[in-house]
Enzyme design. Structure first.
Site, PDB file in Angstrom:
ATOM      1  CE  LYS A 182      -2.966   3.296   0.820  1.00  0.00           C
ATOM      2  NZ  LYS A 182      -1.950   4.379   0.649  1.00  0.00           N
ATOM      3  CD  GLU A 257      13.123   2.218  10.919  1.00  0.00           C
ATOM      4  OE1 GLU A 257      13.443   3.352  11.362  1.00  0.00           O
ATOM      5  OE2 GLU A 257      13.569   1.164  11.398  1.00  0.00           O
ATOM      6  CB  CYS A 291      12.846   9.893   7.996  1.00  0.00           C
ATOM      7  SG  CYS A 291      13.696   8.533   7.164  1.00  0.00           S
ATOM      8  CD  GLU A 391       9.984  14.063  10.697  1.00  0.00           C
ATOM      9  OE1 GLU A 391      10.887  13.455  10.114  1.00  0.00           O
ATOM     10  OE2 GLU A 391       8.916  13.517  11.059  1.00  0.00           O
TER      11      GLU A 391
END
Length: 488
Positions: A182, A257, A291, A391
């Protein structure tokens, strides 16, 4: 794989049980170019729970035969897919640039990495899978082996639409699992193109499946489905934790992650030219949408002003534009929502008292009709500010001044995240302190924070990860289970 719905616009289908099929909903959505926001790249399926269930059932049925194949036979399929992907590298890279905006050279490099990942894992099926263990019974034999988990649900983000699916699917497949992918809707077209490489390599029906559509619908459905034996996910902390809770309730394996707030430390003895180059590359390439991107730049005071001057000079030279244009160094944010997040973070930084040194504005000029923002640099950023803690996933650097290396390490570790970190120094004592004391899964010395070689373990600590590792031989720890055997 596709049907033409109108001139130059293709509709990309789900891939279930070896066939390209439309969703039972009959609904599609448009994937648009973030550099030219009115340009449609293609249409993808808005799938339902029924579509996913078909894919999961297909994967379950196919897994029985797939796991019985020898590792070298499974590896041959990956090798064939790698060669096909290499032949189509320009086409896949263009789709990536059109869908999520990174420059064409970056997209081409990522696609080449996808090829390399397939080739690397194609050989992993021939490695030793266990150990012989001495038994207290002299007439017994005891050893370990590894077995596949079964069907692995794979959920991937838009920022690395080739590399991340490959480094999840390739090890899953070589170790005898089947998969249902997906992908993020923003890069559904790119995902279809990489699945086509596996299809054209002749991989058996049902071994690989693709279902596109709403993540909020398909994600929980995947984690809850009885035919899914494991979930591997890269994305936001919020979604990752929701999936983990479902996985725990079902007793299935999961791998997450997630976010990062990655620091780079610049010591007094650093090669400043190298540090500047790596800070810019690590923090601003792909518009900071990694990331592992550098976010916090922690500089010792003796070199702070010199480093800042060199950094600002180089950042001011960055060209922002369409990733397909020659000369563009930084493309757009991937979507309106991502652009809004970046601009909001910049405004919050100013409101909290940080000093804006460069950039900070949406880029609006003739010929650009996309989600562009200037590369941005702040200073006077305190540890409690959002710029130092949250972030952003955008091209924003926060400069922070410290007196000592000890102060720098304490500040670098003052984060809920722990994915990647870098230091620039020529002092071996500084290097060793950084290696031993930095709370991060990836520690890099005199190199940018973004990136790790494909044969090395990848993953973080704290809120960045579920503490498992991807890539390299470490991948088998997630995608297989150890079975202890005793024979008498």
């Amino acid at each position: 794989m596709t049907t033409t719905t109108e001139a130059k616009t293709k509709t990309y289908l789900n891939y279930i049980n070896g066939e390209w099929v439309a969703s039972e909903t009959g609904k599609t959505a448009a994937s648009k170019n973030p550099a030219r926001k009115d340009e449609v790249v293609g249409a993808y399926q808005l799938s339902s729970s029924k579509d996913f269930a078909k894919a999961a059932t297909s994967a379950r049925k196919a897994q029985k035969a797939w796991r019985k194949l020898t590792g070298n036979v499974r590896g041959d399929y990956l090798l064939k897919a790698a060669s096909i992907m290499e032949e189509r590298i320009d086409d896949i890279a263009k789709a990536m640039t059109f869908e999520m905006g990174k420059t064409f050279p970056e997209a081409k490099g990522e696609t080449a990495r996808g090829v390399a990942i397939l080739r690397y894992f194609s050989g992993e099926g021939m490695r030793s899978v266990g150990d012989v263990i001495p038994s207290t019974d002299s007439e017994a034999l005891m050893f370990t082996t590894r077995v596949p988990l079964g069907v692995v649900g794979v959920i991937t983000p838009w920022n690395f639409p080739v590399a991340i699916p490959m480094w999840k699917m390739a090890p899953a497949l070589i170790y005898g699992n089947t998969v249902v992918l997906k992908p993020a809707s923003e890069t559904a077209v790119t995902s279809a193109k990489i699945i086509e490489c596996l299809h054209d390599a002749g991989i058996p029906a049902g071994v690989v499946n693709l279902v596109t559509g709403s993540g909020s619908l398909i994600g929980p459905e995947m984690a809850n489905h009885k035919d899914i034996d494991a979930i591997t996910f890269t994305g936001s902390n919020t979604v990752g934790k929701q999936l983990a809770q479902i996985a725990v309730s079902r007793g299935i394996k999961y791998q997450l992650e997630m976010g990062g707030k990655n620091p780079v430390i610049v010591a007094n003895d650093a090669d400043l030219e190298l540090a500047v180059e790596a800070t810019i590359s690590g923090g601003l390439k792909s518009s900071g949408q990694k990331c592992t991107a550098t976010s916090r730049v922690i500089v010792q005071q003796d070199v702070y002003e010199t480093f800042k001057g060199k950094l600002l000079e180089k950042v001011a030279e960055i060209t922002v534009g369409d990733g397909m244009d020659v000369g563009t160094w930084m493309g757009p944010s991937a979507s309106q929502g991502q652009l809004d997040t970046v601009l909001s973070a910049i405004e919050k930084g100013k409101a909290e008292g940080a000093t804006l040194l460069l950039g900070g504005n949406e880029v609006k000029k003739d010929g650009l009709n996309g989600y562009f923002v200037e590369p941005t640099v702040f200073e006077n950023v305190s540890p409690n500010m959002a710029l130092a803690r949250e972030e952003i996933f955008g091209p924003v650097l926060a400069l922070m001044k410290v007196d000592t290396i000890e102060d720098a390490l304490e500040l670098a570790n003052d984060s809920e995240y722990g994915l990647s970190a870098s230091i620039f120094t020529t002092n071996i004592s500084n290097m060793l302190s950084f290696i031993n004391e930095m709370d991060a899964g990836l520690v890099r010395i005199n190199a940018e924070s973004a990136g790790v070689e494909l044969q090395a373990p990848f993953g973080g600590v704290k809120q960045s990860s579920s503490h498992s590792r991807e890539q390299g031989q470490a991948a088998k720890e997630f995608y297989t289970a150890i079975k202890t055997v005793f024979i008498k």
